[in-house]
Design a protein around this motif. Sequence first.
Motif, PDB file in Angstrom:
ATOM      1  N   ALA A   4     -48.459  -8.508 -16.999  1.00  0.00           N
ATOM      2  CA  ALA A   4     -47.089  -9.283 -17.236  1.00  0.00           C
ATOM      3  C   ALA A   4     -46.937  -9.957 -15.835  1.00  0.00           C
ATOM      4  O   ALA A   4     -46.738  -9.178 -15.213  1.00  0.00           O
ATOM      5  CB  ALA A   4     -46.334  -8.184 -18.155  1.00  0.00           C
ATOM      6  N   LEU A  52     -44.535 -11.314 -28.804  1.00  0.00           N
ATOM      7  CA  LEU A  52     -43.233  -9.800 -29.049  1.00  0.00           C
ATOM      8  C   LEU A  52     -42.218 -11.201 -29.757  1.00  0.00           C
ATOM      9  O   LEU A  52     -41.986 -10.000 -30.658  1.00  0.00           O
ATOM     10  CB  LEU A  52     -42.937 -10.010 -27.625  1.00  0.00           C
ATOM     11  CG  LEU A  52     -43.963  -9.435 -26.644  1.00  0.00           C
ATOM     12  CD1 LEU A  52     -43.265  -8.442 -25.128  1.00  0.00           C
ATOM     13  CD2 LEU A  52     -44.442  -7.606 -27.199  1.00  0.00           C
ATOM     14  N   SER A  85     -46.821 -13.270 -23.831  1.00  0.00           N
ATOM     15  CA  SER A  85     -45.012 -12.335 -24.145  1.00  0.00           C
ATOM     16  C   SER A  85     -44.399 -13.002 -25.417  1.00  0.00           C
ATOM     17  O   SER A  85     -43.382 -12.213 -25.742  1.00  0.00           O
ATOM     18  CB  SER A  85     -44.555 -12.595 -23.088  1.00  0.00           C
ATOM     19  OG  SER A  85     -44.385 -13.979 -22.499  1.00  0.00           O
ATOM     20  N   PHE A 103     -42.900 -13.295 -17.757  1.00  0.00           N
ATOM     21  CA  PHE A 103     -42.829 -12.115 -19.033  1.00  0.00           C
ATOM     22  C   PHE A 103     -41.582 -12.468 -20.092  1.00  0.00           C
ATOM     23  O   PHE A 103     -41.819 -12.881 -21.181  1.00  0.00           O
ATOM     24  CB  PHE A 103     -43.512 -10.755 -18.285  1.00  0.00           C
ATOM     25  CG  PHE A 103     -43.819 -10.252 -19.657  1.00  0.00           C
ATOM     26  CD1 PHE A 103     -44.529 -10.048 -20.512  1.00  0.00           C
ATOM     27  CD2 PHE A 103     -42.333  -9.582 -20.360  1.00  0.00           C
ATOM     28  CE1 PHE A 103     -45.379  -9.543 -22.015  1.00  0.00           C
ATOM     29  CE2 PHE A 103     -43.133  -8.342 -21.918  1.00  0.00           C
ATOM     30  CZ  PHE A 103     -44.364  -8.771 -22.227  1.00  0.00           C
ATOM     31  N   PHE A 154     -40.659 -14.134 -23.723  1.00  0.00           N
ATOM     32  CA  PHE A 154     -39.955 -13.328 -24.900  1.00  0.00           C
ATOM     33  C   PHE A 154     -39.132 -13.638 -25.759  1.00  0.00           C
ATOM     34  O   PHE A 154     -38.723 -13.952 -26.742  1.00  0.00           O
ATOM     35  CB  PHE A 154     -40.256 -12.121 -24.224  1.00  0.00           C
ATOM     36  CG  PHE A 154     -39.752 -10.561 -25.611  1.00  0.00           C
ATOM     37  CD1 PHE A 154     -39.385 -11.018 -26.390  1.00  0.00           C
ATOM     38  CD2 PHE A 154     -38.318 -10.500 -24.969  1.00  0.00           C
ATOM     39  CE1 PHE A 154     -38.558  -9.835 -27.807  1.00  0.00           C
ATOM     40  CE2 PHE A 154     -37.794  -9.699 -26.475  1.00  0.00           C
ATOM     41  CZ  PHE A 154     -37.983  -9.435 -26.606  1.00  0.00           C
ATOM     42  N   GLY A 198     -36.633  -6.747 -22.644  1.00  0.00           N
ATOM     43  CA  GLY A 198     -37.422  -7.603 -21.875  1.00  0.00           C
ATOM     44  C   GLY A 198     -38.712  -7.013 -20.616  1.00  0.00           C
ATOM     45  O   GLY A 198     -40.032  -6.638 -20.493  1.00  0.00           O
ATOM     46  N   LYS A 228     -41.921  -5.348 -20.540  1.00  0.00           N
ATOM     47  CA  LYS A 228     -42.969  -5.599 -19.489  1.00  0.00           C
ATOM     48  C   LYS A 228     -43.635  -4.501 -18.809  1.00  0.00           C
ATOM     49  O   LYS A 228     -44.987  -4.711 -17.884  1.00  0.00           O
ATOM     50  CB  LYS A 228     -42.481  -6.513 -18.573  1.00  0.00           C
ATOM     51  CG  LYS A 228     -42.949  -6.808 -17.651  1.00  0.00           C
ATOM     52  CD  LYS A 228     -42.299  -8.238 -16.359  1.00  0.00           C
ATOM     53  CE  LYS A 228     -42.960  -8.384 -14.730  1.00  0.00           C
ATOM     54  NZ  LYS A 228     -42.083  -8.799 -14.155  1.00  0.00           N
TER      55      LYS A 228
END
Length: 220
Positions: free
Chosen positions: A85, A146, A143, A89, A93, A75, A79
């Motif tokens: 971000a 993703l 985020s 973030f 995710f 992550g 980021k």
Amino acid sequence: MLGIEIAGFVSSYAKKFISKTQLQAILIIANLCIAVIGIQGAITTKNNVLMIVSCVLGAIIGVKLDLDNKFNKLGLFLKSKFKKADENFVKGFITVFMIQCVGSMAIVGPLDIGLKNDSSILTIKIILDICSTLIYGAIYGRSVMLSGPFVFIYETIIFFLAGILQPILTTEVINEISAIGSLLIFGMSLDLLGIIKMKIANYLPALLVPIIYYIFNMVV
């Protein structure tokens, strides 16, 4: 994946029209809903002992492999590729990824397309994924988008391996995997609500234990 990406993109604009107080209220009620969904899924287990053993073994393996830290590093790496971000973030995710990939629909959906050419379950999951992306996208930002590629890869692998996985992923196995996954989602909701501190990724190996258990039973 397309549904998740569009929902994530739209949610980032919706966030501009929602106050911080409203976002906090949405976060609390959304996590309570996730907790209820987790409980409903967890109690569908037909083998309580298997659930306990799976979670214990999963915790031992997950902590040994330090999966939570690896997820966080992934992550943070992602980021670093985004200039705008913020501190949410990684949480956005991981949260959306867990919700969308841990559950029976994520397994049964691509299996039904591969084996029966039936997309009805996956269609329902697409709608649910869009809803979860819209909600958590408004809270955590883009985020959540993703999660789309990871969901695509995960379900595509199951689709292409449908013929091989069919004898292994019986109704009983999928039910137990889903129950354990729902328990982890419940735990994640408690963590998000600040009730307990739980590194959910460390328990992910628990999802594989029912498969190993039923394969062992088939062989023996």
